[in-house]
Design a protein around this motif. Structure first.
Motif, mmCIF file in Angstrom:
data_model
loop_
_atom_site.group_PDB
_atom_site.id
_atom_site.type_symbol
_atom_site.label_atom_id
_atom_site.label_comp_id
_atom_site.label_asym_id
_atom_site.label_seq_id
_atom_site.Cartn_x
_atom_site.Cartn_y
_atom_site.Cartn_z
ATOM 1 N N MET A 40 -45.423 -54.285 -31.923
ATOM 2 C CA MET A 40 -44.018 -54.267 -32.244
ATOM 3 C C MET A 40 -43.298 -55.478 -31.657
ATOM 4 S SD MET A 40 -41.733 -52.705 -33.845
ATOM 5 C CE MET A 40 -40.173 -51.964 -33.964
ATOM 6 N N GLU A 41 -43.634 -55.860 -30.424
ATOM 7 C CA GLU A 41 -42.987 -57.006 -29.799
ATOM 8 C C GLU A 41 -43.257 -58.284 -30.583
ATOM 9 O OE1 GLU A 41 -43.785 -57.398 -25.639
ATOM 10 O OE2 GLU A 41 -43.219 -55.327 -25.233
ATOM 11 N N LYS A 42 -44.478 -58.410 -31.121
ATOM 12 C CA LYS A 42 -44.830 -59.584 -31.907
ATOM 13 C C LYS A 42 -43.952 -59.663 -33.154
ATOM 14 C CE LYS A 42 -48.627 -62.061 -34.042
ATOM 15 N NZ LYS A 42 -50.037 -62.094 -34.358
ATOM 16 N N GLU A 43 -43.673 -58.520 -33.788
ATOM 17 C CA GLU A 43 -42.816 -58.492 -34.975
ATOM 18 C C GLU A 43 -41.394 -58.912 -34.619
ATOM 19 O OE1 GLU A 43 -43.003 -54.645 -36.792
ATOM 20 O OE2 GLU A 43 -45.178 -54.719 -36.989
ATOM 21 N N LEU A 44 -40.909 -58.434 -33.502
ATOM 22 C CA LEU A 44 -39.564 -58.815 -33.062
ATOM 23 C C LEU A 44 -39.474 -60.313 -32.791
ATOM 24 C CD1 LEU A 44 -38.702 -55.853 -30.654
ATOM 25 C CD2 LEU A 44 -37.775 -56.263 -32.935
ATOM 26 N N PHE A 45 -40.500 -60.847 -32.122
ATOM 27 C CA PHE A 45 -40.522 -62.269 -31.818
ATOM 28 C C PHE A 45 -40.572 -63.090 -33.107
ATOM 29 C CE2 PHE A 45 -42.803 -66.245 -30.948
ATOM 30 C CZ PHE A 45 -41.946 -66.800 -30.015
ATOM 31 N N GLU A 46 -41.418 -62.686 -34.054
ATOM 32 C CA GLU A 46 -41.512 -63.408 -35.325
ATOM 33 C C GLU A 46 -40.186 -63.363 -36.087
ATOM 34 O OE1 GLU A 46 -44.879 -61.642 -37.271
ATOM 35 O OE2 GLU A 46 -46.313 -62.697 -35.993
ATOM 36 N N GLY A 47 -39.496 -62.222 -36.012
ATOM 37 C CA GLY A 47 -38.182 -62.124 -36.648
ATOM 38 C C GLY A 47 -37.177 -63.060 -36.014
ATOM 39 N N LEU A 48 -37.240 -63.190 -34.706
ATOM 40 C CA LEU A 48 -36.356 -64.096 -33.983
ATOM 41 C C LEU A 48 -36.635 -65.547 -34.364
ATOM 42 C CD1 LEU A 48 -34.176 -64.507 -31.843
ATOM 43 C CD2 LEU A 48 -35.975 -64.482 -30.114
ATOM 44 N N VAL A 49 -37.914 -65.899 -34.425
ATOM 45 C CA VAL A 49 -38.301 -67.263 -34.808
ATOM 46 C C VAL A 49 -37.837 -67.559 -36.229
ATOM 47 C CG1 VAL A 49 -40.266 -68.785 -35.257
ATOM 48 C CG2 VAL A 49 -40.219 -67.399 -33.169
ATOM 49 N N GLU A 50 -37.993 -66.605 -37.131
ATOM 50 C CA GLU A 50 -37.550 -66.802 -38.515
ATOM 51 C C GLU A 50 -36.031 -66.990 -38.566
ATOM 52 O OE1 GLU A 50 -37.348 -67.414 -42.505
ATOM 53 O OE2 GLU A 50 -39.086 -67.534 -41.194
ATOM 54 N N SER A 51 -35.311 -66.252 -37.769
ATOM 55 C CA SER A 51 -33.852 -66.412 -37.719
ATOM 56 C C SER A 51 -33.463 -67.814 -37.260
ATOM 57 C CB SER A 51 -33.236 -65.386 -36.765
ATOM 58 O OG SER A 51 -33.412 -64.091 -37.253
ATOM 59 N N ILE A 52 -34.192 -68.342 -36.288
ATOM 60 C CA ILE A 52 -33.929 -69.698 -35.802
ATOM 61 C C ILE A 52 -34.227 -70.721 -36.898
ATOM 62 C CG2 ILE A 52 -34.679 -71.458 -34.134
ATOM 63 C CD1 ILE A 52 -35.094 -69.092 -32.140
#
Length: 96
Positions: free
Chosen positions: A1-13
């Motif tokens: 789950m943490e990996k998904e959150l991090f990937e979502g954050l990177v995509e937002s950036i």
């Protein structure tokens, strides 16, 4: 789950950078028009506590709206929008 959150954050950036470079349009956000509560109240000739009673909220909430510390929402926002369109309904609200 943490990996998904991090990937979502990177995509937002990535999206933010693309928007800043003009490569992408920002998502459209629907925002409601918020009336100027202080102007409405002053036009009605009421003090904050009187206006609060008419609108059905506390005087401290009216003060917060006027100082832009809070934003009207829900039924209060609808009443304020109605007052903005037709200031004469203040008399009807006073009678309720």
């Amino acid at each position: 789950m943490e990996k998904e959150l991090f990937e979502g954050l990177v995509e937002s950036i990535r999206q933010m950078n693309a928007i800043e470079k003009g490569e992408m349009e920002p998502a459209r956000v629907h925002r409601h028009h918020v009336p100027n509560v202080k102007s409405l109240r002053e036009a009605s000739g009421l003090r904050q506590d009187e206006f609060a009673e008419v609108v059905g909220v506390s005087a401290s909430l009216v003060q917060s709206w006027e100082q832009d510390r809070r934003i009207p929402s829900g039924s209060s926002l609808k009443i304020l929008l109605m007052l903005e369109r037709n200031p004469a309904i203040i008399n009807e609200l006073r009678a309720v």
